[in-house]
Design an enzyme around this catalytic site. Structure first.
Site, PDB file in Angstrom:
ATOM      1  N   ASP A 230       1.011  -0.838  -0.062  1.00  0.00           N
ATOM      2  CA  ASP A 230      -0.111  -0.011   0.283  1.00  0.00           C
ATOM      3  C   ASP A 230       1.198   1.327  -0.041  1.00  0.00           C
ATOM      4  O   ASP A 230       2.373   1.171  -0.065  1.00  0.00           O
ATOM      5  CB  ASP A 230      -1.142  -0.695   1.073  1.00  0.00           C
ATOM      6  CG  ASP A 230      -1.649   1.316   1.653  1.00  0.00           C
ATOM      7  OD1 ASP A 230      -2.264   1.002   0.106  1.00  0.00           O
ATOM      8  OD2 ASP A 230      -1.830   2.073   2.590  1.00  0.00           O
ATOM      9  N   LEU A 231       0.868   2.065  -0.482  1.00  0.00           N
ATOM     10  CA  LEU A 231       1.488   3.556  -0.533  1.00  0.00           C
ATOM     11  C   LEU A 231       1.236   4.297   0.567  1.00  0.00           C
ATOM     12  O   LEU A 231       1.904   4.519   1.702  1.00  0.00           O
ATOM     13  CB  LEU A 231       1.095   4.442  -1.947  1.00  0.00           C
ATOM     14  CG  LEU A 231       2.043   5.705  -1.937  1.00  0.00           C
ATOM     15  CD1 LEU A 231       2.991   5.394  -2.609  1.00  0.00           C
ATOM     16  CD2 LEU A 231       1.305   6.363  -3.310  1.00  0.00           C
ATOM     17  N   ASP A 232      -0.358   5.344   0.860  1.00  0.00           N
ATOM     18  CA  ASP A 232      -0.279   6.101   1.659  1.00  0.00           C
ATOM     19  C   ASP A 232      -0.230   5.426   2.963  1.00  0.00           C
ATOM     20  O   ASP A 232      -0.798   4.382   3.635  1.00  0.00           O
ATOM     21  CB  ASP A 232      -1.368   6.605   1.299  1.00  0.00           C
ATOM     22  CG  ASP A 232      -1.546   7.289   0.592  1.00  0.00           C
ATOM     23  OD1 ASP A 232      -0.759   8.245  -0.075  1.00  0.00           O
ATOM     24  OD2 ASP A 232      -2.780   7.175  -0.210  1.00  0.00           O
TER      25      ASP A 232
ATOM     26  N   THR B 166       0.651  10.276   4.169  1.00  0.00           N
ATOM     27  CA  THR B 166       0.860  11.837   3.378  1.00  0.00           C
ATOM     28  C   THR B 166      -0.188  11.800   4.283  1.00  0.00           C
ATOM     29  O   THR B 166      -1.832  12.691   3.840  1.00  0.00           O
ATOM     30  CB  THR B 166       0.081  10.937   1.981  1.00  0.00           C
ATOM     31  OG1 THR B 166      -0.323   9.706   2.016  1.00  0.00           O
ATOM     32  CG2 THR B 166       1.287  11.251   0.781  1.00  0.00           C
TER      33      THR B 166
ATOM     34  N   LYS C 121      -8.742   7.192   6.403  1.00  0.00           N
ATOM     35  CA  LYS C 121      -7.030   6.642   6.132  1.00  0.00           C
ATOM     36  C   LYS C 121      -7.986   4.917   5.122  1.00  0.00           C
ATOM     37  O   LYS C 121      -8.393   4.204   5.694  1.00  0.00           O
ATOM     38  CB  LYS C 121      -6.568   6.078   7.252  1.00  0.00           C
ATOM     39  CG  LYS C 121      -6.002   7.054   7.517  1.00  0.00           C
ATOM     40  CD  LYS C 121      -4.108   6.388   8.864  1.00  0.00           C
ATOM     41  CE  LYS C 121      -4.424   7.919   9.304  1.00  0.00           C
ATOM     42  NZ  LYS C 121      -2.967   7.694  10.586  1.00  0.00           N
TER      43      LYS C 121
ATOM     44  N   SER D 286      -2.593   0.361  -4.554  1.00  0.00           N
ATOM     45  CA  SER D 286      -3.155   1.239  -3.898  1.00  0.00           C
ATOM     46  C   SER D 286      -4.517   1.889  -4.208  1.00  0.00           C
ATOM     47  O   SER D 286      -5.113   2.037  -5.606  1.00  0.00           O
ATOM     48  CB  SER D 286      -2.232   2.676  -3.580  1.00  0.00           C
ATOM     49  OG  SER D 286      -2.609   4.053  -3.721  1.00  0.00           O
ATOM     50  N   ALA D 287      -4.726   2.776  -2.673  1.00  0.00           N
ATOM     51  CA  ALA D 287      -6.271   3.143  -3.739  1.00  0.00           C
ATOM     52  C   ALA D 287      -6.153   4.492  -4.138  1.00  0.00           C
ATOM     53  O   ALA D 287      -7.470   5.323  -5.041  1.00  0.00           O
ATOM     54  CB  ALA D 287      -7.429   3.382  -2.908  1.00  0.00           C
TER      55      ALA D 287
ATOM     56  N   LYS E 248     -10.946  -1.192  -1.506  1.00  0.00           N
ATOM     57  CA  LYS E 248     -10.225  -2.611  -0.338  1.00  0.00           C
ATOM     58  C   LYS E 248     -11.653  -2.596   0.957  1.00  0.00           C
ATOM     59  O   LYS E 248     -12.307  -1.332   1.070  1.00  0.00           O
ATOM     60  CB  LYS E 248      -9.829  -2.140   0.318  1.00  0.00           C
ATOM     61  CG  LYS E 248      -8.298  -2.208  -0.469  1.00  0.00           C
ATOM     62  CD  LYS E 248      -6.775  -1.145   0.234  1.00  0.00           C
ATOM     63  CE  LYS E 248      -5.741  -0.677  -1.300  1.00  0.00           C
ATOM     64  NZ  LYS E 248      -4.182  -0.400  -0.141  1.00  0.00           N
TER      65      LYS E 248
ATOM     66  N   GLU F 289       0.354  -3.361   4.499  1.00  0.00           N
ATOM     67  CA  GLU F 289      -0.463  -2.434   5.049  1.00  0.00           C
ATOM     68  C   GLU F 289      -1.056  -1.912   5.954  1.00  0.00           C
ATOM     69  O   GLU F 289      -0.700  -2.196   7.481  1.00  0.00           O
ATOM     70  CB  GLU F 289      -2.064  -3.011   4.814  1.00  0.00           C
ATOM     71  CG  GLU F 289      -2.980  -3.279   3.043  1.00  0.00           C
ATOM     72  CD  GLU F 289      -3.597  -1.704   2.490  1.00  0.00           C
ATOM     73  OE1 GLU F 289      -3.609  -0.574   4.104  1.00  0.00           O
ATOM     74  OE2 GLU F 289      -3.966  -1.374   1.983  1.00  0.00           O
ATOM     75  N   ASP F 290      -1.898  -0.570   6.090  1.00  0.00           N
ATOM     76  CA  ASP F 290      -1.724   0.319   7.574  1.00  0.00           C
ATOM     77  C   ASP F 290      -3.706   0.411   7.694  1.00  0.00           C
ATOM     78  O   ASP F 290      -3.327   0.398   8.769  1.00  0.00           O
ATOM     79  CB  ASP F 290      -1.002   1.523   7.207  1.00  0.00           C
ATOM     80  CG  ASP F 290      -2.005   2.899   6.210  1.00  0.00           C
ATOM     81  OD1 ASP F 290      -2.125   1.948   5.102  1.00  0.00           O
ATOM     82  OD2 ASP F 290      -2.048   3.198   6.684  1.00  0.00           O
TER      83      ASP F 290
END
Ligand code: BG6
Ligand code: MG
Length: 215
Positions: A10-12, A18, A46, A115-116, A146, A170-171
């Site tokens: 995942d990115l953020d 971010t 998030k 990522s979304a 997700k 994933e966060d």
């Protein structure tokens, strides 16, 4: 332990923080509409898509708007957000992430993004990380959010790695669920209270290595 052939990130909140920029950008929209938006409220956004984030924001403010106005507001929020992310530099990559990427490369383990965000390419370019990725799946490629596993399954397809041999990082709780729904292993980045469904939860990537992918 199964063989791990690919890691999907995942990115953020995993590669970069971010959330603070999303927060400032959404707060400006809330304030323009005449209500406040707290950092605690921001936690609810998030891992959630841009339009669903707007719906949550409007629910917090008790504001109802038609679809056309909502699309305009989402666009305005993104312009606010871009002001911040276009100033990002590689120094904002979260600690330990780049060392872990380098280790994965040296061990021939594939790297994908799941990522979304529709801004993922911009962010990866700002962070000078694009070249590390063997596959990139972002909010411009998926139709289901997700916890639907679509974003991660597309990544595993592009990499030609079976889901059981993929690990997702994933966060967000919905992201952990998406990984599990896709038949993948998952490492949660954050607190075990929120991410308890993951196979393992770590606070961040400092000191993390492939040896710990021992599920
Ligand atoms: C997710 C973030 O990665 O992307 C969410 O966790 C965000 O907070 C979502 O709403 C969509 O991002 P963007 O960049 O397309 O507005
Ligand atoms: Mg995230």
């Amino acid at each position: 332990m199964g063989t791990i052939s690919a890691c999907i990130f995942d990115l953020d909140g995993v590669v970069v923080d971010t959330a603070k920029y999303h927060y400032i950008a959404w707060k400006r929209i809330a304030n323009d509409l005449g209500f406040d938006f707290t950092e605690e409220d921001n936690e609810r956004l998030k891992g959630v898509s841009r339009m669903t984030s707007l719906d949550i924001l409007l629910e917090i403010g008790g504001v109802k708007l038609d679809q056309e106005t909502k699309l305009k507001l989402a666009d305005k929020k993104n312009k606010n957000y871009l002001e911040y992310i276009l100033k990002m530099t590689p120094e904002e990559i979260l600690p330990g992430v780049k060392d872990f990427f380098k280790e994965l490369k040296s061990k021939n383990i594939k790297i994908a993004l799941g990522s979304a965000s529709k801004n993922a390419m911009t962010i990866l370019n700002q962070l000078e990380l694009t070249n590390y990725f063997d596959a990139i799946v972002d909010g411009t490629h998926v139709s289901k959010a997700k916890p639907d596993p679509e974003v991660f399954l597309k990544g595993s397809e592009l990499l030609k790695v079976t889901p059981a041999n993929c690990v997702v990082f994933e966060d967000a709780e919905a992201g952990v669920e998406a990984a599990i729904n896709g038949g993948m292993k998952c490492v949660g980045i954050g607190s075990p209270e929120v991410l308890g469904k993951a196979n393992k939860v770590i606070p961040g990537f400092i000191g993390f290595s492939v040896a710990q992918l021992n599920f």
